[in-house]
Design an enzyme around this catalytic site. Structure first.
Site, PDB file in Angstrom:
ATOM      1  N   TYR A 144       0.848  -1.210   0.000  1.00 37.00           N
ATOM      2  CA  TYR A 144       0.000   0.000   0.000  1.00 37.00           C
ATOM      3  C   TYR A 144       0.878   1.252   0.000  1.00 37.00           C
ATOM      4  O   TYR A 144       0.718   2.148  -0.841  1.00 37.00           O
ATOM      5  CB  TYR A 144      -0.935  -0.028   1.218  1.00 37.00           C
ATOM      6  CG  TYR A 144      -1.606   1.294   1.502  1.00 37.00           C
ATOM      7  CD1 TYR A 144      -2.349   1.929   0.514  1.00 37.00           C
ATOM      8  CD2 TYR A 144      -1.478   1.913   2.744  1.00 37.00           C
ATOM      9  CE1 TYR A 144      -2.952   3.154   0.762  1.00 37.00           C
ATOM     10  CE2 TYR A 144      -2.087   3.127   3.003  1.00 37.00           C
ATOM     11  CZ  TYR A 144      -2.824   3.747   2.008  1.00 37.00           C
ATOM     12  OH  TYR A 144      -3.411   4.963   2.253  1.00 37.00           O
ATOM     13  N   ASP A 284       3.210  -3.736  10.358  1.00 39.46           N
ATOM     14  CA  ASP A 284       2.954  -2.701  11.380  1.00 39.46           C
ATOM     15  C   ASP A 284       4.251  -2.195  12.008  1.00 39.46           C
ATOM     16  O   ASP A 284       4.897  -2.925  12.769  1.00 39.46           O
ATOM     17  CB  ASP A 284       2.115  -3.304  12.526  1.00 39.46           C
ATOM     18  CG  ASP A 284       0.632  -3.102  12.336  1.00 39.46           C
ATOM     19  OD1 ASP A 284       0.244  -2.239  11.527  1.00 39.46           O
ATOM     20  OD2 ASP A 284      -0.140  -3.802  13.015  1.00 39.46           O
TER      21      ASP A 284
HETATM   22  N1  UDP Z   1      -4.705  -2.679  15.922  1.00 44.56           N
HETATM   23  C1  UDP Z   1      -4.953  -3.618  16.920  1.00 44.56           C
HETATM   24  N2  UDP Z   1      -6.105  -4.323  16.864  1.00 44.56           N
HETATM   25  C2  UDP Z   1      -7.038  -4.166  15.876  1.00 44.56           C
HETATM   26  C3  UDP Z   1      -6.777  -3.199  14.863  1.00 44.56           C
HETATM   27  C4  UDP Z   1      -5.601  -2.486  14.921  1.00 44.56           C
HETATM   28  O1  UDP Z   1      -4.152  -3.793  17.840  1.00 44.56           O
HETATM   29  O2  UDP Z   1      -8.048  -4.868  15.893  1.00 44.56           O
HETATM   30  C5  UDP Z   1      -3.476  -1.865  15.989  1.00 44.56           C
HETATM   31  C6  UDP Z   1      -2.589  -1.989  14.748  1.00 44.56           C
HETATM   32  O3  UDP Z   1      -1.654  -3.029  14.923  1.00 44.56           O
HETATM   33  C7  UDP Z   1      -1.918  -0.610  14.722  1.00 44.56           C
HETATM   34  C8  UDP Z   1      -2.952   0.332  15.342  1.00 44.56           C
HETATM   35  O4  UDP Z   1      -3.881  -0.512  16.036  1.00 44.56           O
HETATM   36  O5  UDP Z   1      -0.792  -0.600  15.546  1.00 44.56           O
HETATM   37  C9  UDP Z   1      -3.717   1.133  14.318  1.00 44.56           C
HETATM   38  O6  UDP Z   1      -4.164   0.238  13.312  1.00 44.56           O
HETATM   39  P1  UDP Z   1      -5.193   0.681  12.187  1.00 44.56           P
HETATM   40  O7  UDP Z   1      -5.515  -0.546  11.395  1.00 44.56           O
HETATM   41  O8  UDP Z   1      -6.323   1.414  12.815  1.00 44.56           O
HETATM   42  O9  UDP Z   1      -4.396   1.740  11.323  1.00 44.56           O
HETATM   43  P2  UDP Z   1      -2.979   1.625  10.557  1.00 44.56           P
HETATM   44  O10 UDP Z   1      -1.959   2.130  11.545  1.00 44.56           O
HETATM   45  O11 UDP Z   1      -2.770   0.222  10.135  1.00 44.56           O
HETATM   46  O12 UDP Z   1      -3.136   2.560   9.399  1.00 44.56           O
END
Ligand code: UDP
Length: 342
Positions: A144, A284
């Site tokens: 992405y 991540d």
């Molecule tokens: N995350 C989590 N549990 C979930 C969804 C996300 O622990 O069910 C964590 C994810 O690993 C990241 C943060 O929350 O560190 C934000 O994730 P999100 O998918 O909202 O946004 P991203 O940072 O991927 O754009």
């Protein structure tokens, strides 16, 4: 600022719907193009013109729509934007995201559209333990992020060879929150804040924490949550003619861990949010927080929503006003005036 004709791709999506709302509030004339594969018809502001069009498969419709509307700027938000999905399906990201952007940029050149504003992402940056400014090293964390970085470079190339064509690149950190009209709703939700709010609402049993052994104070990932309305305002400021060929990192400048998000949501909603720690999610990084000095200095942008709680509160309020989200939303539109002034 003069009133402009602005085309917003992805205007039925989460950030798109709020950007369209704020453009219309400022008196701009807005055309939304969206194929509704991810966006929601009810999330399109009723005062925007809407053409359902797939950039990839309906090029003639796209071209004639642009020729008829004659936009002065395109804000390109339509894209696949899930880090996790892009890791398992990289072709979808490189192919769709890149080719759709190229199609639109070419249409700008062919139709003398002088401004292109690109929604990009902090996912183009690699891991970092410091605030991330625009000079930070580029190491896309996923297909992405890579797809957006390819588009960024293409935009810069075209702006060099067509000096009348100007671009602005806006790299979002984590969009969150809602206005009184438009909020975050997806068919297959993967984002942290909406999932945590689902638990608060009783729609899910618990939230999974993707790893607690990161090198952060509480072991969970730290992100910079920035309100969707503040993101919209950054785009509107980027429309100014003097803002030419610029790139901005867009975040609040503050980082919160997954556990802090859960705690803040418990405080805002008054509900207990059960959680369990599961394995890490691929792609991540541990810490992604924005240094927003440049956008602050050049666009005078500062976040109106400057605390995590105020951001979560806005999302929670939207859910309380629209318990069924965008289903039955037309009905809610009849109450728009009331809702707006609540
Ligand atoms: N995350 C989590 N549990 C979930 C969804 C996300 O622990 O069910 C964590 C994810 O690993 C990241 C943060 O929350 O560190 C934000 O994730 P999100 O998918 O909202 O946004 P991203 O940072 O991927 O754009």
């Amino acid at each position: 600022m003069e009133k402009m004709k602005v085309l917003v791709t992805g205007g039925a999506g989460y950030v798109g719907s709020v950007t369209v709302e704020k453009l219309i509030d400022k008196g701009h004339e807005v055309l939304v193009i969206d194929n509704l594969s991810l966006g929601n018809r009810n999330a399109i502001h009723p005062e925007a013109t809407f053409v359902k069009c797939c950039i990839k498969d309906e090029k003639e419709l796209l071209s004639s729509t642009i020729k008829d509307f004659k936009p002065q700027a395109i804000i390109h938000m339509a894209a696949n934007s899930l880090v996790g999905e892009s890791v398992t399906n990289p072709f979808k990201y490189i192919d769709d995201n890149v080719n759709n952007a190229l199609t639109l940029i070419k249409l700008c050149i062919d139709n003398n559209i002088p401004k292109f504003i690109l929604s990009s992402t902090a996912n183009i940056f690699g891991n970092s333990d410091t605030l991330i400014d625009e000079s930070h090293s580029i190491e896309p964390g996923s297909p992405y992020g890579e797809s957006k970085y390819i588009i960024e470079r293409y935009l810069k190339l075209i702006s060099k060879y067509y000096p009348w064509f100007k671009h602005v690149i806006i790299r979002y950190f984590n969009a969150a929150g809602a206005t009184k009209l438009f909020g975050e709703e997806r068919e297959n939700e993967t984002h942290l804040i909406p999932l945590v709010l689902d638990v608060a609402e009783g729609k899910r049993d618990k939230i999974q924490i993707y790893g607690d052994t990161y090198d952060t104070p509480d072991g969970t990932c730290i992100r910079d949550y920035v309100h969707v309305e503040d993101i919209a305002q950054a785009h509107i400021r980027s429309l100014q003619d003097k803002i030419r060929n610029r790139e901005y990192n867009l975040g609040s400048g503050k980082g919160y861990s997954v556990k802090e998000v859960i705690a803040a949501t418990e405080k805002v909603t008054g509900k207990t949010i059960p959680s369990e720690v599961t394995s890490k999610r691929e792609g991540d990084p541990a810490y992604l927080v924005c240094d927003n000095k440049k956008i602050n200095a050049e666009l005078y942008w500062i976040p109106k929503f400057d605390t995590l709680e105020s951001i979560i509160k806005s999302a929670w309020s939207w859910r309380l006003i629209y318990p069924q989200g965008y289903d039955n939303y037309t009905l809610s539109y009849a109450n728009r005036e009331i809702v707006q002034h609540m």
